[in-house]
Design an enzyme around this catalytic site. Structure first.
Site, mmCIF file in Angstrom:
data_model
loop_
_atom_site.group_PDB
_atom_site.id
_atom_site.type_symbol
_atom_site.label_atom_id
_atom_site.label_comp_id
_atom_site.label_asym_id
_atom_site.label_seq_id
_atom_site.Cartn_x
_atom_site.Cartn_y
_atom_site.Cartn_z
ATOM 1 N N ALA A 10 4.109 20.233 -31.494
ATOM 2 C CA ALA A 10 4.841 20.070 -32.750
ATOM 3 C C ALA A 10 5.009 21.318 -33.600
ATOM 4 C CB ALA A 10 4.156 18.994 -33.576
ATOM 5 N N PRO A 48 5.789 24.964 -35.211
ATOM 6 C CA PRO A 48 5.530 24.845 -36.660
ATOM 7 C C PRO A 48 6.174 23.638 -37.347
ATOM 8 C CG PRO A 48 7.271 26.419 -36.266
ATOM 9 C CD PRO A 48 6.824 25.959 -34.915
ATOM 10 N N GLY A 49 6.757 22.733 -36.569
ATOM 11 C CA GLY A 49 7.152 21.470 -37.181
ATOM 12 C C GLY A 49 8.628 21.271 -37.442
ATOM 13 N N GLY A 50 9.474 22.113 -36.872
ATOM 14 C CA GLY A 50 10.912 21.955 -37.084
ATOM 15 C C GLY A 50 11.386 20.560 -36.705
ATOM 16 N N ASP A 86 -0.698 19.556 -31.879
ATOM 17 C CA ASP A 86 -0.542 20.917 -31.352
ATOM 18 C C ASP A 86 -1.957 21.433 -31.114
ATOM 19 O OD1 ASP A 86 2.085 22.970 -31.401
ATOM 20 O OD2 ASP A 86 0.145 23.977 -31.279
ATOM 21 N N ASP A 104 -5.299 19.067 -27.418
ATOM 22 C CA ASP A 104 -4.587 19.514 -26.224
ATOM 23 C C ASP A 104 -3.830 18.288 -25.724
ATOM 24 O OD1 ASP A 104 -3.728 20.129 -23.665
ATOM 25 O OD2 ASP A 104 -5.385 21.520 -23.337
ATOM 26 N N TYR A 116 2.918 23.927 -16.195
ATOM 27 C CA TYR A 116 2.331 23.522 -17.474
ATOM 28 C C TYR A 116 3.170 22.403 -18.110
ATOM 29 C CZ TYR A 116 -0.310 24.534 -21.793
ATOM 30 O OH TYR A 116 -1.142 24.469 -22.896
ATOM 31 N N CYS A 173 13.920 25.762 -24.866
ATOM 32 C CA CYS A 173 14.867 26.798 -25.280
ATOM 33 C C CYS A 173 14.979 27.822 -24.159
ATOM 34 C CB CYS A 173 14.420 27.448 -26.585
ATOM 35 S SG CYS A 173 12.768 28.129 -26.486
HETATM 36 N N1 SAH Z 1 8.530 21.635 -31.541
HETATM 37 C C1 SAH Z 1 8.272 22.830 -32.323
HETATM 38 C C2 SAH Z 1 8.167 24.088 -31.473
HETATM 39 C C3 SAH Z 1 7.131 23.966 -30.374
HETATM 40 S S1 SAH Z 1 6.781 25.476 -29.543
HETATM 41 C C4 SAH Z 1 9.355 22.931 -33.387
HETATM 42 O O1 SAH Z 1 10.423 22.346 -33.247
HETATM 43 O O2 SAH Z 1 9.116 23.609 -34.405
HETATM 44 C C5 SAH Z 1 5.553 24.914 -28.440
HETATM 45 C C6 SAH Z 1 4.262 24.539 -29.078
HETATM 46 O O3 SAH Z 1 3.412 23.968 -28.076
HETATM 47 C C7 SAH Z 1 3.454 25.714 -29.659
HETATM 48 O O4 SAH Z 1 3.247 25.501 -31.034
HETATM 49 C C8 SAH Z 1 2.121 25.659 -28.916
HETATM 50 O O5 SAH Z 1 1.003 25.938 -29.729
HETATM 51 C C9 SAH Z 1 2.086 24.224 -28.435
HETATM 52 N N2 SAH Z 1 1.221 23.958 -27.258
HETATM 53 C C10 SAH Z 1 1.103 24.703 -26.135
HETATM 54 N N3 SAH Z 1 0.224 24.127 -25.282
HETATM 55 C C11 SAH Z 1 -0.210 22.977 -25.869
HETATM 56 C C12 SAH Z 1 -1.116 21.961 -25.489
HETATM 57 N N4 SAH Z 1 -1.734 21.990 -24.321
HETATM 58 N N5 SAH Z 1 -1.311 20.942 -26.346
HETATM 59 C C13 SAH Z 1 -0.682 20.900 -27.548
HETATM 60 N N6 SAH Z 1 0.179 21.836 -27.959
HETATM 61 C C14 SAH Z 1 0.430 22.868 -27.137
#
Ligand code: SAH
Length: 388
Positions: free
Chosen positions: A203, A205-207, A226, A254, A302, A325
């Site tokens: 999530a 930074p939450g956009g 997150d 996680d 992943y 993206c």
């Molecule tokens: N959806 C967000 C952008 C997400 S970017 C928006 O729209 O603003 C991807 C995010 O995944 C990052 O913040 C990263 O910290 C998180 N992330 C990566 N691996 C993760 C995991 N195993 N569990 C939870 N979050 C994870």
């Protein structure tokens, strides 16, 4: 100057996507999008009100033609910039905002000419050697290096030019959130409804979470996960700025193990958004980018883990939206085809009338792709799945 450093295998896999248009794609990602988008926080204001208020200060801003809550600022450029004697070299991150006219703050410096004094006219150089802006130093090089904080160069001319959204009053008041058009569309495709249990697995930074809060008018049970502590802190700040802090649960976890760590969620979730880390090949403008095919393979392994976990906690007939993206087939179509084959999921058609279909596979016309050189957006992929 060289900007894109991808290994042979990565270029090969990009050829699978773009064929003879590969050069056009690679060129497009070095430029910013012609429009800089933001989402209007419809819980606080309306797009018309925001547009009127920003325009009253002489700034050009427009409503998107298709998405009512999306507004955009035209990006001007490229300008011709002369190389000056006094140079300041900046890191990739700083370069990516300075190229659009942002000022240089001291943490972005890599190297600077010792002759730079307060008031000197300087040029700012990106890691690829290109001059990306000209400006006036607000402190000496000496001071900038020792101080490590504060405004170093006020940019007077940059390669491209767009308003600095985060410096606008409307941003500070939480009325707008800078977000690309495909990112705005992703939460709309999830189609969140009041009363539903909704999870955003990646999530911060939450956009997209913020948009889900707005689309449900704060009347859904939304949990944003997150695993990054620092990114969650930033997310909490963003939600406070938007006025959403009491409308969403923000939990650190996680997300690959939610069914184990939050067993009470299993079978209770109506909708899940998966916006996982990716190789970000679609993000623009890139002043320099170095990646290998191996990065793509690691990312796709992943990414699949989030889908595997999402299937465990989603309700029967619940909806999962997956977005990235990036543009590789390995991180997009192949992930979804594999999910449909191995997990209890079926693809769902997306009817939004923007973007274009997927590149290949049995369900390519179920997906939405955005191509930088065609749509003027970042490169993006969105798929919708339903639990059988
Ligand atoms: N959806 C967000 C952008 C997400 S970017 C928006 O729209 O603003 C991807 C995010 O995944 C990052 O913040 C990263 O910290 C998180 N992330 C990566 N691996 C993760 C995991 N195993 N569990 C939870 N979050 C994870």
């Amino acid at each position: 100057m060289v900007r894109i450093l991808y290994d042979e295998k990565l270029l090969e896999t990009l050829k699978r996507v773009y064929g003879c248009d590969l050069e056009k794609f690679l060129e497009a990602i070095t430029r910013p999008t012609p429009r800089l988008y933001a989402r209007v926080n419809i819980l606080k204001t309306s797009p018309n009100q925001v547009i009127e208020s920003i325009r009253s200060r002489g700034i050009d801003v427009f409503k998107d033609e298709g998405i009512p809550e999306a507004i955009y600022f035209p990006v001007e450029g490229p300008e011709k910039l002369n190389e000056l004697d006094l140079k300041i070299y900046v890191d990739k991150r700083a370069a990516e905002s300075i190229i659009l006219g942002a000022n240089l703050y001291t943490p972005g410096i890599i190297k600077c000419d010792r002759r730079v004094r307060k008031g000197s006219e300087v040029c700012i150089v990106a890691p690829n050697g290109d001059v990306i802006a000209i400006g006036i130093a607000r402190m000496s090089c000496e001071e900038a290096i020792t101080k490590q904080r504060g405004l170093f160069v006020e940019v007077t001319k940059s390669l491209y030019k767009a308003p600095h959204i985060i410096e606008l009053q409307e941003y500070k008041e939480g009325l707008i959130y800078p977000q690309s058009l495909p990112a705005i569309i992703t939460s709309k495709i999830l189609d969140p409804k009041p009363g539903e249990v909704i999870i955003d697995m990646c999530a911060a930074p939450g956009g997209k979470t913020g948009h889900i809060v707005e689309l449900t008018r704060g009347r859904a049970f939304i949990i944003a996960f997150d695993h990054s502590k620092t990114k969650l802190e930033r997310m909490k700040m963003e939600m406070r700025r938007l006025g959403h802090d009491s409308l969403v649960e923000i939990w650190r976890a996680d997300s690959r193990y939610l069914s184990m760590d939050f067993p009470w969620l299993v079978g209770k979730v109506d909708k899940i958004l998966i916006d996982p880390p990716c190789t970000a090949l679609g993000v623009r403008p890139k002043v320099i980018d170095e990646k290998k095919y191996e990065d793509v393979l690691n990312a796709s392994n992943y990414q699949f883990q989030f889908l595997k976990e999402a299937v465990k906690i989603i309700k029967s007939r619940g909806v999962i939206v997956y977005s990235t993206c990036t543009v590789t087939i390995e991180e997009n179509e192949e992930i979804i085809e594999r999910a449909v084959k191995e997990l209890d999921l079926e693809p769902e058609k997306i009817d939004i009338g923007i973007g274009t279909r997927g590149i290949l596979g049995n369900y390519s016309d179920f997906y939405i792709r955005f191509h930088p050189h065609i749509h003027g957006t970042p490169g993006y992929f969105i798929a919708k799945l339903r639990k059988r």
